[in-house]
Motif scaffolding. Structure first.
Motif: not given
Lengths: 198, 243
Positions: A107-109, A130, A148-149, B53, B57, B108, B144-145
């Motif tokens: 989830f996330g980068s 990250n 990473w997106e 999450n 979000q 993010s 993140n979230a």
């Protein structure tokens, strides 16, 4: 992976990290003297990262990522690396599944890695957030995938699964992985080699 | 913000979070609860449960869409502008700080303008001289979230700095995206109305606390009254027994 993504990813993101890091290092003589590996571990500061960490680690990560790929890659590893994968994951298919699953559940980068764990002395799939990098835990990365997106958005928008599959089937360089594995075995004792008897 | 970005961001990302969340909570105890409650519960004091999450979000994206409007931008007015000037010095300084937070969020995440009531939720830490000055506007950023509701703040303005929010239009030029957001997209009306709601909620909470404190004090009173009654009726009791 399209040309445009490569141009952006390498030319802007990676270059940005390098220039940012250079600017930060100008001010610090001690850090300036380190090699990149040392820099990443020192600035990680055992979990309390210094400001240079993000840039240093991302430069390292991206260098490693580019070298984990080759045009016309994919397929399967052979010989020693394949044997080790089969030993630690059961089968190559199982490893591939685990790798793809890690990519989808991150989830996330972040990044997904195949590492050789130093203390456990086995291969494992790890995901990090990250800029975190397995060398800060003294493990040895074999291949990595940038999640990473910015790495996949222009080509696949939010279809991470497709991107990861294309990486596995067409881009990953098992030659580079084998070379890294060979070097890693010099530092981690994986047991007696099985010398085939005629 | 281009149409393509909006279609993707809302249609795929946001919708994805909503669908996944619904799938996760159907049939569980989280099913009937409000979104804010789900967020607080699944945050689990940092030990995230799987639904967090998605829930967070969904909330974050809704807040983001509502922070914008076509032809937005400009400056806020009224109470909001007064508070911004009081807590940041000037509107320009606020914009600078907001842009800085949004561009320095590594990886993010989100940047927010929040309304913080600065309450400490422990029994013995009472603010001896509470005043309106204690309630502040603050700029925060979260990864993140994560969401400022978890820090007991009321979010007023939201900007999404996950790469998917700006990559198609700006590639890696995040500062440009943030500038355009501030100059052309921010809906100060939405922010002002959230500020009013936040102030009302804070006032409500204070009133609740007053009421609870007074109820506790009243519970202790009957005890002393009972003692008084015993003493007073001492003479009466004797009379009735004599009969």
């Amino acid at each position: 992976m399209s040309r445009r993504t490569l141009e952006m990813h390498w030319g802007e993101h990676h270059r940005g990290y390098v220039e940012g890091l250079n600017k930060q290092l100008e001010k610090d003589d001690i850090l300036y003297g380190h090699t990149l590996d040392e820099l990443v571990k020192v600035t990680y500061n055992n979990g309390n990262p210094l400001p240079e960490f993000n840039n240093a680690a991302q430069v390292w990560n991206h260098d490693f990522f580019w070298e984990s790929m080759q045009p016309g890659g994919g397929d399967m590893p052979r010989l020693g690396l394949l044997e080790q994968i089969e030993k630690d994951f059961g089968s190559f298919t199982n490893f591939k599944e685990k790798f793809l699953e890690a990519a989808l559940t991150l989830f996330g980068s972040g990044w997904v890695w195949l590492v050789l764990k130093r203390t456990e002395r086995c291969l494992a799939v790890v995901k990090t957030s990250n800029a975190i990098n397995p060398i800060v835990w003294d493990d040895i990365p074999i291949i990595s995938l940038d999640l990473w997106e910015h790495a996949y958005y222009l080509d696949y928008k939010n279809d991470k699964g497709k991107y990861a599959n294309v990486f596995m089937n067409h881009l990953v360089s098992w030659n580079a992985a084998a070379a890294r594995m060979a070097r890693a075995e010099a530092f981690v004792n994986l047991g007696e080699p099985k010398i085939p008897i005629a | 913000m281009s149409r393509e970005t909006l279609e993707y961001h809302w249609g795929k990302h946001h919708r994805g979070y909503v669908d996944n969340l619904n799938r996760q909570i159907v049939g569980t105890e989280l099913d009937g609860m409000t979104l804010e409650d789900i967020i607080t519960i699944t945050y689990n004091k940092g030990d995230l449960l799987p639904a967090f999450n998605n829930a967070a979000q969904v909330w974050n994206h809704t807040s983001f869409w509502e922070s914008m409007k076509p032809g937005g931008g400009g400056e806020p007015s009224g109470d909001l502008l007064e508070l911004i000037k009081r807590d940041f010095g000037s509107f320009e300084r606020f914009v600078e700080e907001f842009k800085l937070a949004a561009s320095t969020q590594f990886g993010s995440g989100w940047a927010w303008l929040v309304y913080k009531a600065n309450r400490l939720d422990v029994g013995n830490a009472v603010n001896p001289r509470p005043s309106e000055e204690d309630k502040k506007l603050v700029v925060v950023k979260s990864p993140n979230a994560i969401n400022p509701l978890l820090w007991d703040c009321y979010p007023l303005l939201t900007i999404d700095v996950w790469e998917h929010a700006y990559y198609l239009d700006f590639q890696n030029h995040r500062p440009d995206y943030i500038s355009i957001f501030m100059e052309k997209l921010v809906s100060w009306e939405a922010v002002s109305s959230r500020l009013e709601m936040a102030k009302a909620q804070v006032a409500n909470r204070e009133r609740e606390e007053e009421r609870r404190k007074r109820a506790e004090e009243e519970e202790q009173m009957p005890y002393s009254e009972a003692v008084k009654m015993y003493l007073e009726s001492d003479g009466d009791g004797d009379d009735s027994e004599a009969e």
